[in-house]
Design an enzyme around this catalytic site. Structure first.
Site, PDB file in Angstrom:
ATOM      1  N   ASP A 160       0.737  -1.238  -0.192  1.00 46.94           N
ATOM      2  CA  ASP A 160      -0.094  -0.005  -0.089  1.00 46.94           C
ATOM      3  C   ASP A 160       0.825   1.489  -0.027  1.00 46.94           C
ATOM      4  O   ASP A 160       0.764   2.062  -0.884  1.00 46.94           O
ATOM      5  CB  ASP A 160      -0.960  -0.073   1.235  1.00 46.94           C
ATOM      6  CG  ASP A 160      -1.893  -1.157   1.232  1.00 46.94           C
ATOM      7  OD1 ASP A 160      -2.341  -1.390   0.148  1.00 46.94           O
ATOM      8  OD2 ASP A 160      -2.249  -1.688   2.329  1.00 46.94           O
ATOM      9  N   ARG A 182      -0.648   1.328  16.770  1.00 47.24           N
ATOM     10  CA  ARG A 182      -1.343   2.573  15.799  1.00 47.24           C
ATOM     11  C   ARG A 182      -1.275   3.906  16.667  1.00 47.24           C
ATOM     12  O   ARG A 182      -0.914   4.962  16.064  1.00 47.24           O
ATOM     13  CB  ARG A 182      -2.669   2.127  15.209  1.00 47.24           C
ATOM     14  CG  ARG A 182      -2.705   1.083  14.090  1.00 47.24           C
ATOM     15  CD  ARG A 182      -1.568   1.210  12.991  1.00 47.24           C
ATOM     16  NE  ARG A 182      -1.756   0.267  12.150  1.00 47.24           N
ATOM     17  CZ  ARG A 182      -0.724  -0.394  11.536  1.00 47.24           C
ATOM     18  NH1 ARG A 182       0.600  -0.670  12.126  1.00 47.24           N
ATOM     19  NH2 ARG A 182      -0.880  -1.251  10.493  1.00 47.24           N
ATOM     20  N   ASP A 227      -7.575   0.384  11.146  1.00 44.52           N
ATOM     21  CA  ASP A 227      -6.420   1.244  11.430  1.00 44.52           C
ATOM     22  C   ASP A 227      -6.878   2.767  10.914  1.00 44.52           C
ATOM     23  O   ASP A 227      -6.001   3.557  11.536  1.00 44.52           O
ATOM     24  CB  ASP A 227      -5.265   0.722  10.441  1.00 44.52           C
ATOM     25  CG  ASP A 227      -4.778  -0.646  11.406  1.00 44.52           C
ATOM     26  OD1 ASP A 227      -4.983  -0.731  12.495  1.00 44.52           O
ATOM     27  OD2 ASP A 227      -4.037  -1.469  10.648  1.00 44.52           O
ATOM     28  N   SER A 279      -1.996  -9.658   3.291  1.00 49.03           N
ATOM     29  CA  SER A 279      -2.027  -8.381   4.042  1.00 49.03           C
ATOM     30  C   SER A 279      -1.445  -8.788   5.233  1.00 49.03           C
ATOM     31  O   SER A 279      -2.204  -9.501   6.337  1.00 49.03           O
ATOM     32  CB  SER A 279      -3.442  -7.918   3.981  1.00 49.03           C
ATOM     33  OG  SER A 279      -3.393  -6.733   4.891  1.00 49.03           O
TER      34      SER A 279
END
Length: 406
Positions: free
Chosen positions: A18, A98, A127, A179
């Site tokens: 990404d 995060r 996220d 992922s």
């Protein structure tokens, strides 16, 4: 702010699929802004290798690597451990990292005079919420760019097509295009064959598991480990003192070698859909088990039961991205207070994916062998009769009413 006015951005950069293609995409779609790539080091180890060269070759002006390991461990993971917080059996690996990364992104964006912060989270996931709530807390008013909510790319396959067309080097192929998210605490796997809950994960396939091996391939001989805690926080392994991040690192090795900490779950995402994932959390799984064992003998019944209820709220709060909130501060204070006597040693046996308790001691133990023994003790068993009469009084009165004897 118009796209043409955005001259400098800070990009949350992992070097994965990404964020790798976001750099050329920003150049094409945001009037060629300066891109400062920021990688939060949360213990992903070899994933940071070659990251600076890749970021700059792809179009970033520089890469900033922020060492966030101990901050993540000491300020988020340890309080969560004290609370025994789990989200539907998930030990919150991605959710732990995060808020800390989001806070650092905000700080760097402000210090660099950036016009916007960019992240590579999809519009389907958790996220995006975790990053953006942290950014709103520490850089209120900062523009946030989330390409997945703007571009026409529909899938990871199309992302690979875009990367190939723009000469962006990738470490994955279409066949290994899971992922993944990795930090000191865990590794997650999503996508490909895992998207169908009917498919059994191929744990024994070389390269699938990265933090350990499957229980089927673990040694036939058990491994013993003793973990020492002070006020709910781990402080030593087998008598050797070390900081919490090093304890997790050591337990990751021991747990991984014994097939510990692999779960396959379908969880309820914040965004409203169910998601299937495989998580590896070897060291964290051992720590949670050890901590829960020690609480059994050091925490009183009412506090323990209340903490078990609050643990659900605490896990929800972390999972849902609300770490930087007044509620977190209040619950963390409870976690610390309820753990002030959780001090002692816990011995565990690790064997083929299992964690087997092998004894525990504490200077603050509430366990009294003299009280609970089946042998002779100081406890007067006759006292139970009066207690039962008082405890059962409402039940007795109700029965009398039903029989018309009141």
């Amino acid at each position: 702010m118009e796209k043409k006015d955005i001259k400098k951005v800070v990009l949350a950069y992992s070097g994965g699929l990404d964020t790798s293609i976001i750099i050329p995409w920003l150049k094409e779609n945001y009037n060629n802004p300066e891109i400062i790539a920021v990688a939060g080091n949360v213990g992903q180890a070899d994933e940071l290798e070659g990251l600076e060269e890749k970021a700059i070759k792809t179009g970033a002006s520089k890469l900033i690597v922020a060492d966030l390991v101990d901050e993540m461990v000491d300020t988020i993971i340890i309080p969560a451990l004290k609370m025994d917080a789990k989200y539907e059996t998930y030990l919150l690996g991605t959710a732990f990292a995060r808020p800390i990364i989001g806070k650092k992104l905000a700080e760097i964006a402000l210090s660099e005079g950036a016009d916007a912060i960019v992240h590579g989270c999809t519009g389907k996931g958790n996220d995006q919420v975790r990053f953006e709530l942290a950014i709103k807390r520490f850089a209120p008013g900062m523009k946030i760019i989330a390409p997945w909510r703007e571009w026409n790319i529909k899938s990871r396959e199309e992302e690979i097509d875009y990367a190939e067309a723009h000469n962006v080097p990738l470490k994955i192929s279409r066949e290994t295009n899971y992922s993944k998210d990795k930090n000191l605490w865990h590794l997650s796997h999503e996508g490909l064959d895992l998207e169908d809950p009917a498919n059994e994960p191929n744990y024994d396939k070389p390269g699938f598991l990265e933090m350990g091996i499957s229980p089927a391939m673990a040694p036939d001989k058990p491994t013993y480990v003793t973990i020492s805690f002070e006020a709910g926080a781990p402080v030593a392994i087998d008598g050797q003192k070390m900081k919490a991040s090093k304890i997790i690192e050591k337990l990751n090795k021991l747990g991984g070698e014994n097939g510990i900490g692999i779960i396959d779950i379908v969880e309820n995402r914040l965004i409203g859909m169910k998601d299937r994932g495989v998580y590896e959390t070897p060291g964290g799984t051992i720590l949670y088990k050890a901590h829960e064992q020690l609480e059994m003998i050091t925490v009183d019944k009412d506090t323990l039961h209340e903490k078990q209820k609050l643990a659900v709220d605490y896990a929800d709060l972390i999972y849902n991205g609300k770490w930087f909130s007044p509620l977190q501060e209040a619950l963390t204070a409870f976690a610390n207070e309820s753990n002030k006597y959780v001090t002692g040693d816990v011995k565990l046996k690790l064997y083929k994916g299992n964690i087997i308790p092998a004894g525990m001691t504490s200077p603050y133990s509430l366990y009294s062998e003299n009280l609970v023994t089946f042998g002779e003790s100081d406890y007067d068993q006759k006292q139970a009769e009066g207690f039962i009469n008082l405890w059962g009084l409402p039940t007795n009165v109700q029965a009398l009413r039903e029989k018309g004897l009141l």
